[in-house]
Design an enzyme around this catalytic site. Structure first.
Site: not given
Ligand code: NCD
Ligand code: ZN
Length: 362
Positions: A32, A34, A60, A116, A153, A188, A261
């Site tokens: 996971h 970003h 996202n 997702k 999520h 998460h 995450d």
């Molecule tokens: C994530 C993001 O910033 O894309 N933020 C977070 O606090 N984990 C999105 C997510 O996984 O909730």
């Molecule tokens: Zn995330």
């Protein structure tokens, strides 16, 4: 995992000094992450690629990954940014009710491994999220048929952030009953109730655990001062929740595997009156994990958690190569470009040795 010179390690520990000791670890995967897009992607993605063999890349982005063509061009952008590493991005797409069967099949053909589900408005870039899970029944049926994993999520919109995960959990009973063959990941997981639910559901349901939820409670985010760089969704909760997560991560239960995450935001978006949710953990995640597992006398549980269980859940072969974790008193950088990483400025006692990533020898 092999402790190469564990006697030395023991001796050094007794001396309370950290010297050159190594732990070999099958190269881990991050289920996971970003990566964002553009310049930020180029800055952050190599930190993941340097340590991990594969990473499940969240969709996202802005604009989001919702079609085979956006998925393919996003993967190319990631591969260009990580071209000096042997790294495979595992691609995902965002689920939305109007996603057609033809597009879903095209996404699978383009190499998507998971979709997702974001409930409406619960986190960064989820203003286009889904308000009713049942509105995507037809998509989930086809995902089940196509062997695409559903990543969830798991937070209920418009409720207290401390109860949001707990109040969402009921939906998993419906999911498991309606789609018995669909593989589902509670992303998460952040509560003792979430851990207990995952344990009780069939083997088709697993969960990712982040490193920051193993380190933090709400009091670390808000105590004498507010710590914007520790603000994330789901919000870290109580000591009881953290202990349940630690136990799950170290239990050897293959339903629980690592997903960082890592969610970078520019400093200007974090140190802001509307602080964005997300912790940039990619550079220090493995060092933090080594510290946590070592302190719990569970270093042997690290490799299955980071390098085996996730791959097994996703039906992927285990990575062949190794990384080496080395003891050090070196500190995590305070900033990386315009970002503040997890554990910034702290010495974790461990780092990933970057010049030793040769073939696995044990
Ligand atoms: C994530 C993001 O910033 O894309 N933020 C977070 O606090 N984990 C999105 C997510 O996984 O909730
Ligand atoms: Zn995330």
């Amino acid at each position: 995992m092999t402790l190469i010179n564990d006697n030395l390690l023991l001796l050094r520990r007794q001396e309370k000094s950290f010297s050159m000791s190594f732990v070999t670890l099958r190269r881990p995967d991050d289920f996971h992450v970003h990566f964002r897009e553009g310049k930020l992607l180029q800055t952050v993605a190599p930190y993941t690629a340097a340590h991990f063999g594969r990473a499940l890349v969240m969709p996202n982005t802005s604009p989001p990954v919702v079609s085979a063509s956006t998925l393919s061009s996003y993967r190319l952008e990631i591969m260009m940014a990580c071209r000096t590493y042997s790294f495979e991005p595992l691609m995902t797409f965002k689920i939305y009710p109007a996603l057609s069967a033809a597009e879903l099949k095209a996404l699978k053909l383009a190499g998507a491994v998971a979709g997702k589900f974001y409930p409406l408005g619960v986190t960064t870039n989820s203003g286009d999220g889904v308000s009713d899970l049942k509105a995507i029944t037809h998509i989930l049926l086809l995902m089940e048929e196509l062997d695409l994993v559903l990543c969830v999520h798991a937070e209920q919109p418009e409720v207290s952030s401390l109860s949001a995960e707990r109040l969402f959990l009921k939906h998993f009973y419906w999911l498991v009953e309606t789609f018995p063959k669909l593989k589902i990941v509670v992303e998460h997981v952040s509560t003792a109730e979430g851990v207990a639910l995952v344990e009780s559901l069939p083997p088709t349901v697993g969960a990712t655990i982040t490193v920051h939820h193993l380190m933090l409670t709400l009091d670390d985010v808000i105590n004498d001062f507010l710590h914007p760089h520790l603000f994330c969704k789901p919000i870290p909760k109580t000591t009881k929740d953290k202990e349940a997560l630690l136990e799950a991560a170290m239990s050897g239960n293959s339903k629980f595997f690592f997903g960082s995450d890592s969610a970078p935001h520019d400093r200007s978006k974090k140190e802001n009156h509307q602080c964005a949710a997300g912790i940039f953990s990619a550079p220090s995640a493995l060092a933090c994990l080594a510290k946590i597992f070592e302190e719990a006398d569970s270093i042997a549980a690290l490799e299955p958690f980071t390098s085996e269980f996730g791959a097994q859940f996703y039906g992927l072969p285990l990575n062949e190569s190794s990384i080496y974790l080395e003891q050090t008193d070196e500190k995590v950088p305070r900033t990386i470009e315009k970002l503040v990483p997890l554990a910034a400025g702290k010495s974790l006692g461990w780092r990933v040795a970057d010049d030793l990533s040769a073939q696995r020898t044990s």
